[in-house]
Design an enzyme around this catalytic site. Structure first.
Site, PDB file in Angstrom:
ATOM      1  N   HIS A   1       0.836  -1.208   0.000  1.00 37.40           N
ATOM      2  CA  HIS A   1       0.000   0.000   0.000  1.00 37.40           C
ATOM      3  C   HIS A   1       0.872   1.260   0.000  1.00 37.40           C
ATOM      4  CE1 HIS A   1      -3.171  -2.536   2.316  1.00 37.40           C
ATOM      5  NE2 HIS A   1      -3.643  -2.356   1.093  1.00 37.40           N
TER       6      HIS A   1
ATOM      7  N   LYS B   1     -16.364  -6.372   5.271  1.00 37.35           N
ATOM      8  CA  LYS B   1     -15.040  -6.995   5.139  1.00 37.35           C
ATOM      9  C   LYS B   1     -14.550  -7.560   6.474  1.00 37.35           C
ATOM     10  CE  LYS B   1     -13.299  -5.541   0.912  1.00 37.35           C
ATOM     11  NZ  LYS B   1     -12.107  -5.597   0.105  1.00 37.35           N
TER      12      LYS B   1
ATOM     13  N   ARG C   1      -2.140  -6.089  -8.591  1.00 37.42           N
ATOM     14  CA  ARG C   1      -1.164  -7.160  -8.378  1.00 37.42           C
ATOM     15  C   ARG C   1      -1.416  -8.271  -9.376  1.00 37.42           C
ATOM     16  NH1 ARG C   1      -2.882  -7.463  -2.219  1.00 37.42           N
ATOM     17  NH2 ARG C   1      -4.776  -6.997  -3.330  1.00 37.42           N
TER      18      ARG C   1
ATOM     19  N   SER D   1      -2.915  -7.769   2.698  1.00 41.03           N
ATOM     20  CA  SER D   1      -3.285  -7.626   4.118  1.00 41.03           C
ATOM     21  C   SER D   1      -3.852  -8.930   4.665  1.00 41.03           C
ATOM     22  CB  SER D   1      -4.340  -6.532   4.291  1.00 41.03           C
ATOM     23  OG  SER D   1      -3.819  -5.284   3.932  1.00 41.03           O
TER      24      SER D   1
HETATM   25  P1  ADP Z   1      -9.740  -3.327  -0.727  1.00 44.44           P
HETATM   26  O1  ADP Z   1     -10.388  -3.833   0.501  1.00 44.44           O
HETATM   27  O2  ADP Z   1     -10.437  -2.214  -1.406  1.00 44.44           O
HETATM   28  O3  ADP Z   1      -9.218  -4.394  -1.669  1.00 44.44           O
HETATM   29  P2  ADP Z   1      -7.093  -3.101   0.264  1.00 44.44           P
HETATM   30  O4  ADP Z   1      -6.746  -2.354   1.508  1.00 44.44           O
HETATM   31  O5  ADP Z   1      -6.981  -4.558   0.311  1.00 44.44           O
HETATM   32  O6  ADP Z   1      -8.490  -2.603  -0.139  1.00 44.44           O
HETATM   33  O7  ADP Z   1      -6.228  -2.554  -0.943  1.00 44.44           O
HETATM   34  C1  ADP Z   1      -6.364  -1.237  -1.412  1.00 44.44           C
HETATM   35  C2  ADP Z   1      -5.761  -1.127  -2.780  1.00 44.44           C
HETATM   36  O8  ADP Z   1      -4.370  -1.408  -2.702  1.00 44.44           O
HETATM   37  C3  ADP Z   1      -6.327  -2.099  -3.807  1.00 44.44           C
HETATM   38  O9  ADP Z   1      -6.343  -1.438  -5.047  1.00 44.44           O
HETATM   39  C4  ADP Z   1      -5.341  -3.199  -3.823  1.00 44.44           C
HETATM   40  O10 ADP Z   1      -5.326  -3.870  -5.063  1.00 44.44           O
HETATM   41  C5  ADP Z   1      -4.050  -2.417  -3.612  1.00 44.44           C
HETATM   42  N1  ADP Z   1      -2.975  -3.237  -3.061  1.00 44.44           N
HETATM   43  C6  ADP Z   1      -2.968  -3.924  -1.916  1.00 44.44           C
HETATM   44  N2  ADP Z   1      -1.794  -4.574  -1.736  1.00 44.44           N
HETATM   45  C7  ADP Z   1      -1.028  -4.280  -2.825  1.00 44.44           C
HETATM   46  C8  ADP Z   1       0.291  -4.653  -3.269  1.00 44.44           C
HETATM   47  N3  ADP Z   1       1.065  -5.482  -2.561  1.00 44.44           N
HETATM   48  N4  ADP Z   1       0.722  -4.161  -4.446  1.00 44.44           N
HETATM   49  C9  ADP Z   1      -0.069  -3.362  -5.191  1.00 44.44           C
HETATM   50  N5  ADP Z   1      -1.309  -2.970  -4.844  1.00 44.44           N
HETATM   51  C10 ADP Z   1      -1.789  -3.421  -3.683  1.00 44.44           C
END
Ligand code: ADP
Length: 173
Positions: free
Chosen positions: A17, A41, A91, A129
């Site tokens: 992130h 979630k 990703r 996460s």
């Molecule tokens: P959501 O619950 O909306 O998926 P997240 O907190 O899991 O939110 O992720 C927020 C954003 O960050 C999403 O666009 C997700 O694809 C991106 N993201 C999370 N981890 C990574 C990573 N390791 N590399 C690139 N993008 C990431």
């Protein structure tokens, strides 16, 4: 002034992130990190804790970055923030279908706001996460995936609330 919103659950915020925030902050005048309350979630951390963690971790990133909680339709939130773009991290292939669908539907809801996808550094791509939480619950080290302060927050929360951490891990039969 170009404003983009980077929305997510950030439960907890990872190095993946933070890399996206760093890259995004370069592209716009102001980046709003939107932390969703989204109870569906079932986040491990409450929204207040998630906001505190994100705020603390983005402090040293260059650029104008604001961390804002939201509990509404993403496009309404983005519009209210004066954003012209939604930033999402992508990703490999796993995210594609969901992100493609969401971007498509959001486009139909509000065609004035573009969804922009960024890739994190290759070494940070696999971080999620969900897996960070799973590893931590089973006592594994998450130090390569989150900042030291976030790793400590996760450990503290688990030692408070998760019976897996306190109880026996195996019966050793
Ligand atoms: P959501 O619950 O909306 O998926 P997240 O907190 O899991 O939110 O992720 C927020 C954003 O960050 C999403 O666009 C997700 O694809 C991106 N993201 C999370 N981890 C990574 C990573 N390791 N590399 C690139 N993008 C990431």
């Amino acid at each position: 002034m170009k404003v983009a919103v980077y929305p997510g659950t950030f439960d907890p915020v990872t190095l993946g992130h933070l890399d996206i925030v760093r890259r995004g902050a370069h592209l716009v005048d102001k980046l709003v990190v939107g932390v969703t309350t989204n109870p569906s979630k079932e986040p491990m951390f409450g929204v207040a804790d998630r906001m505190t963690m994100v705020r603390r971790e983005v402090k040293d990133i260059q650029g104008q970055i604001e961390v804002v909680e939201f509990d509404s339709l993403l496009m309404d939130f983005a519009e209210a923030q004066g954003a012209t773009a939604i930033l999402r991290g992508l990703r490999a292939v796993a995210d594609f279908e969901y992100e493609f669908q969401m971007a498509g539907m959001n486009q139909q809801l509000n065609d004035r706001i573009e969804t922009v996808f960024l890739m994190a550094d290759v070494s940070l791509q696999p971080i999620a996460s969900k897996l960070v939480k799973e590893i931590a619950r089973y006592g594994g080290s998450i130090d390569k995936f989150v900042t030291p302060a976030v790793a400590e927050d996760v450990r503290r929360l688990l030692s408070k609330t998760d019976p897996l951490r306190k109880g026996p891990r195996a019966l050793e039969l």
